[in-house]
Design an enzyme around this catalytic site. Structure first.
Site, PDB file in Angstrom:
ATOM      1  N   GLU A  99      -2.952 -17.637  36.591  1.00 37.71           N
ATOM      2  CA  GLU A  99      -3.194 -16.751  37.732  1.00 37.71           C
ATOM      3  C   GLU A  99      -4.572 -16.995  38.356  1.00 37.71           C
ATOM      4  O   GLU A  99      -5.324 -16.058  38.621  1.00 37.71           O
ATOM      5  CB  GLU A  99      -3.022 -15.292  37.317  1.00 37.71           C
ATOM      6  CG  GLU A  99      -1.627 -14.978  36.785  1.00 37.71           C
ATOM      7  CD  GLU A  99      -1.389 -13.493  36.551  1.00 37.71           C
ATOM      8  OE1 GLU A  99      -2.372 -12.724  36.502  1.00 37.71           O
ATOM      9  OE2 GLU A  99      -0.213 -13.106  36.402  1.00 37.71           O
ATOM     10  N   GLU A 145       6.244 -15.531  33.360  1.00 38.52           N
ATOM     11  CA  GLU A 145       6.041 -14.254  32.662  1.00 38.52           C
ATOM     12  C   GLU A 145       6.852 -13.176  33.354  1.00 38.52           C
ATOM     13  O   GLU A 145       6.962 -13.140  34.576  1.00 38.52           O
ATOM     14  CB  GLU A 145       4.569 -13.797  32.708  1.00 38.52           C
ATOM     15  CG  GLU A 145       3.589 -14.570  31.893  1.00 38.52           C
ATOM     16  CD  GLU A 145       2.181 -13.964  31.994  1.00 38.52           C
ATOM     17  OE1 GLU A 145       2.060 -12.753  32.278  1.00 38.52           O
ATOM     18  OE2 GLU A 145       1.217 -14.703  31.814  1.00 38.52           O
TER      19      GLU A 145
END
Length: 295
Positions: A120, A265
Site C-alpha cells: 500500500e 487482502e
C-alpha cells in the site's frame, strides 16, 4: 483499529473476477504476526495444512517462519517491508544482498513463489516511498533474474483503495491524478514481466467510513437490493465484486485492460474502536465464511 490489526489471518485470492464471470483460481491467507498470543510458526503450518490452505503471504521474510514452512508444500509470498524500499531502490546490489540473505537460503525447501515489494505504498503519506517503489521493484526483479529465479518468483506490490479517485459505480473508477505519474510506469513494468494488479479490497473499511450510506448487508454478502451500473448493465449484490470490477475499470482507462486483478487482502474486523461501525465477531464470521466459500 485494534480488532482489525490483531487478526492473524486475512484472505487473499490467486485469481480474478471480471464482470459477471465466475471466479477462477484459488485462495490463500495472509499470515500476519503483529498480535498477542500467536501460535508458533510450526503450529501454524499444521493448522494451515489441516485446513488445506496451499498459499500464504507474510509481510516480511522472517527466517523462523520460512524455516517452519520448509517441506510443507505451501507456497509463500514474502514481503519486502516498506522501510526497506528507499535503500533497495538505490541499486541492484542492495536488492541482491536482501535476496541472498532472506530468500535464496530457504530455496527450494520452502516454496517461495513471490516477493511483494512494499504494501500500500501509492496513496500513502510518504511520497518519497512513491518515488522509490518502481526502482526498488526493478532492482528486485533484476537481482532475481541474475540468480535465474525470475521465472519462479513473481515481483509484485499490493495497493489499497486509496489509489482510486472514485469507485462508484464500478465502471467510473479512475486512478487519482497525483498517483498516475507513479502508477503508469509501475503498471508498464509489471505488464512487461507478467505481474497482475494486486488490490487490498476491504468492504469493511468502506462501510466503516460511510455507514449512513452503505447497506451493511451489501458489504457482508447478505441479501440486499445491491447496485446497478448503467454503463455496463451489471448488477452487483455485494461490494467485494464491485471493488474488483472498479479496479478493472481504472486499469482499462490507462491502457492496461488485459491486466489481471488479484485480491491480495480482504477480511472483516472482529473488534474495533467505538467509531468503527460493524466491527463485531458476528459480522467477521459472516464475511469471512461467505467470502471464503464463494471464491
Amino acid at each position: 483499529m485494534d480488532g482489525f490489526s490483531e487478526q492473524a489471518f486475512t484472505f487473499f485470492f490467486c485469481g480474478a473476477i471480471l464482470g459477471d464471470n465466475a471466479f477462477v483460481g484459488t485462495y490463500g491467507v495472509n499470515y500476519g504476526r503483529i498480535a498477542d498470543n500467536l501460535p508458533a510458526p510450526h503450529s501454524v503450518v499444521t493448522l494451515l495444512k489441516a485446513a488445506k490452505i496451499k498459499n500464504i503471504r507474510i509481510y516480511d521474510a522472517d527466517h523462523q517462519v520460512l524455516s517452519a514452512f520448509q517441506g510443507s508444500g505451501i507456497q509463500i509470498i514474502v514481503g519486502l517491508p516498506n522501510e526497506f524500499l528507499k535503500d533497495i531502490s538505490v541499486g541492484e546490489d542492495r536488492a541482491m544482498n536482501w535476496i541472498k540473505e532472506n530468500v535464496e537460503p530457504f530455496l527450494p525447501g520452502t516454496k517461495i513463489c513471490g516477493i511483494a515489494v512494499g504494501n500500500e505504498i501509492l496513496g500513502g503519506a510518504d511520497v518519497e516511498l512513491w518515488e522509490a517503489l518502481l526502482p526498488a521493484a526493478k532492482n528486485v526483479y533484476s537481482a532475481l533474474d541474475r540468480l535465474n529465479l525470475a521465472h519462479k518468483i513473481e515481483v509484485s506490490s499490493p495497493h489499497s483503495e486509496a489509489v482510486f479517485a472514485n469507485s462508484y459505480p464500478p465502471s467510473s473508477c479512475t486512478f487519482k491524478e497525483d498517483i498516475l505519474p507513479f502508477m503508469r510506469p509501475l503498471l508498464q513494468f509489471f505488464s512487461q514481466i507478467g505481474t497482475p494488479f494486486y488490490i487490498n479490497a476491504y468492504p469493511f473499511l468502506a462501510y466503516k467510513n460511510d455507514p449512513q450510506h452503505i447497506d451493511i448487508n451489501y458489504a457482508l454478502f447478505k441479501k440486499n437490493s445491491g447496485i446497478y451500473d448503467a454503463k455496463t448493465k451489471l448488477h452487483y449484490d455485494n461490494m467485494f465484486e464491485a471493488q474488483i470490477d472498479a479496479a478493472y475499470a481504472a486499469l482499462e482507462k490507462v491502457g492496461f485492460d488485459k491486466m489481471e486483478v488479484i485480491v491480495s487482502e480482504t477480511g472483516w474486523a472482529s473488534r474495533g474502536d467505538a467509531n468503527e461501525a460493524g466491527a463485531t465477531l458476528k459480522n467477521a464470521k459472516t464475511y469471512n465464511k461467505i467470502c471464503g466459500s464463494c471464491y
